[in-house]
Scaffold this motif. Structure first.
Motif, PDB file in Angstrom:
ATOM      1  N   ARG A 265     -11.594 -24.903   9.628  1.00 61.24           N
ATOM      2  CA  ARG A 265     -11.980 -25.858   8.804  1.00 61.24           C
ATOM      3  C   ARG A 265     -11.654 -27.259   9.506  1.00 61.24           C
ATOM      4  N   VAL A 268     -14.367 -29.713  10.368  1.00 61.83           N
ATOM      5  CA  VAL A 268     -15.255 -30.517   9.229  1.00 61.83           C
ATOM      6  C   VAL A 268     -15.203 -32.271   9.629  1.00 61.83           C
ATOM      7  N   ALA A 269     -13.829 -32.702  10.235  1.00 64.22           N
ATOM      8  CA  ALA A 269     -13.947 -33.999  10.641  1.00 64.22           C
ATOM      9  C   ALA A 269     -14.693 -34.307  11.749  1.00 64.22           C
ATOM     10  N   PHE A 272     -18.480 -34.333  11.022  1.00 65.81           N
ATOM     11  CA  PHE A 272     -18.738 -35.572  10.361  1.00 65.81           C
ATOM     12  C   PHE A 272     -18.877 -36.587  11.532  1.00 65.81           C
ATOM     13  N   ARG A 352     -13.780 -41.984   6.020  1.00 66.67           N
ATOM     14  CA  ARG A 352     -13.325 -40.705   6.713  1.00 66.67           C
ATOM     15  C   ARG A 352     -12.694 -39.809   5.650  1.00 66.67           C
ATOM     16  N   ARG A 356     -14.379 -36.300   4.565  1.00 67.29           N
ATOM     17  CA  ARG A 356     -13.456 -35.313   4.743  1.00 67.29           C
ATOM     18  C   ARG A 356     -13.324 -34.263   3.178  1.00 67.29           C
ATOM     19  N   GLY A 360     -15.088 -31.001   3.004  1.00 59.91           N
ATOM     20  CA  GLY A 360     -13.913 -30.074   3.154  1.00 59.91           C
ATOM     21  C   GLY A 360     -14.125 -29.225   1.843  1.00 59.91           C
TER      22      GLY A 360
END
Ligand code: HEM
Length: 398
Positions: A265, A268-269, A272, A352, A356, A360
């Motif tokens: 996970r 995710v950042a 993006f 951000r 996220r 997320g």
């Protein structure tokens, strides 16, 4: 022997025509191949298409000024005079300082839990439906709710604000039909913000109240109050909306990639950030040169309008390997999707945080995202994104 001056690279491409906006990448590639600076005959304007020059221009506000320069059209630059986006230091720094504390890491840390909770609630409600529009029902809802709340706007502001914010970006492009149609809405945006965010209407702890207090203290001129508020209203919505929408589209088109993010996970950042590079929501802003310049052998005169093309710079094969491919294992943190230098996005930490939180929550709650119809591209002179992205998700059964 006298050398004959060679004419600078020039191009008849119209970067703001519908066809180009739908898929600007072949035109960007051509411009990058033509040279470090290319004269666009359609608009009597230069463009910097390569990463190296875009980044160094962003870092050089003395020679690439934003003052009365961020929009292509001078009448729009007049409207934006003295705004944070369209000014140079020291004026710029005074304006930017007003909300700096509200967007600093410490303030964002206080917002984190609330934003995560809000994102989770929204994602749960759309996921329950199985099929939904990831732009209209998710990406458009979340940033508007968050920013409206932080500014101190009423909850029902979204329907009014979205078309106005869209217009706020369209008018920054050349005065094509899209920009002309947006002009009246841009006027409405200023009137709406002046009324909805008038000092008597806003929460005392919100951003708008802080801007009013700066005006009352004399930190900024009274006339700058509404302009500053408009800047945050416009900048804080469409950019984040499209950044989230573009990332969900990448997930929907690449099931393997979505599974990879589900398994790890923390990706995710990165996903993006890579999306900000590959499909930059803000494709570019203008500047004006303050003196004669030589850009790797191409001479630009003083007072030339120059488009800094973030969208092209972020696809520059001189900078990025396999530049046209989505690769969340690269670390693209030096992309120029948030700009760079004194005007680097003031809200990047918040953007951000929001992205996220939403992405997320989606990754936690669903085991797959699939297209449920054709996405609809939204055409805007500055913003790249979608107006509709139907998807079907399968709820995670853990
Ligand atoms: C993913 C979302 C976002 C993207 C891609 C983005 C992109 C950008 C870019 C490229 C610039 C530089 C403009 C220039 O160089 O002329 C900028 C400036 C700015 N952004 Fe963002 N932005 C995002 C989200 C936000 C948010 C959430 C806010 C605030 C709530 C915000 C507020 C601003 C402001 C106030 C400026 C002007 C800063 C200055 O001129 O000093 N942005 N943004």
């Amino acid at each position: 022997m006298r050398s004959t001056p060679t004419s600078p690279p020039s191009s008849a491409v119209d970067l703001f025509a519908d066809d180009t906006l739908i898929d600007p990448y072949p035109a960007y590639r051509e411009l990058r191949e033509q040279g470090p600076a290319v004269f666009m005959t359609a608009y009597d304007t230069w463009v910097l298409p390569r990463y190296e020059h875009v980044r160094s221009a962003l870092g050089d506000h003395r020679r690439f000024s934003s003052e009365r320069a961020v929009a292509h059209d001078d009448s729009v630059n007049d409207l934006m005079e003295d705004s944070v986006l369209a000014s140079d230091p020291p004026q710029h720094d005074r304006l930017r300082a007003v909300l700096a504390e509200k967007l600093a890491p410490r303030a964002l840390a206080d917002l984190r839990a609330g934003i995560a909770e809000q994102a989770d609630r929204l994602v749960a409600s759309v996921v329950e439906r199985g099929t939904f529009d990831a732009v209209r029902d998710l990406a458009e809802v979340f940033p508007v709710t968050v920013v409206a709340d932080l500014l101190g706007l009423p909850e029902d502001a979204r329907d009014t604000l979205l078309p106005l914010a869209d217009a706020g970006f369209n008018v920054l492009g050349p005065m094509n039909q899209r920009a002309r149609d947006a002009l009246p809405l841009n006027g409405e945006l200023f009137r709406y913000v002046a009324t909805a965010l008038a000092s008597g209407n806003v929460r005392p702890d919100g951003w708008a109240a802080a801007v009013h207090r700066a005006g009352e203290r004399g930190d900024i001129e009274p006339a700058q109050v509404v302009r500053l508020l408009v800047a945050y209203v416009v900048a804080g919505m469409d950019t984040t909306i499209n950044a989230i929408g573009n990332t969900v589209e990448v997930f929907a088109r690449n099931p393997g990639l979505f599974q990879e993010v589900r398994a790890e996970r923390a990706l995710v950042a990165r996903a993006f950030e890579e999306c900000l590079r590959l499909e930059s929501p803000a494709q570019g802003f203008f500047r004006v040169t303050t003196e004669d310049l030589d850009i790797d052998g191409v001479r630009l005169p003083a007072r030339a309008k120059v488009l800094l093309s973030f969208g092209s710079a972020n696809r520059d094969e001189r900078k990025w390997e396999r530049a046209d491919e989505f690769d969340m294992h690269r670390t693209p943190l030096d992309h120029v999707g948030f700009g760079y230098g004194v005007h680097v996005c003031a809200g990047l930490g918040l953007a951000r945080l929001e992205a996220r939180a939403v992405l997320g929550a989606l990754v936690r709650r669903v085991s797959s995202v699939e297209p449920a119809g054709e996405p609809v591209r939204r055409l805007n002179n500055v913003i790249r994104g979608l107006s509709s992205l139907p998807v079907t998700v399968r709820e995670h059964s853990a």
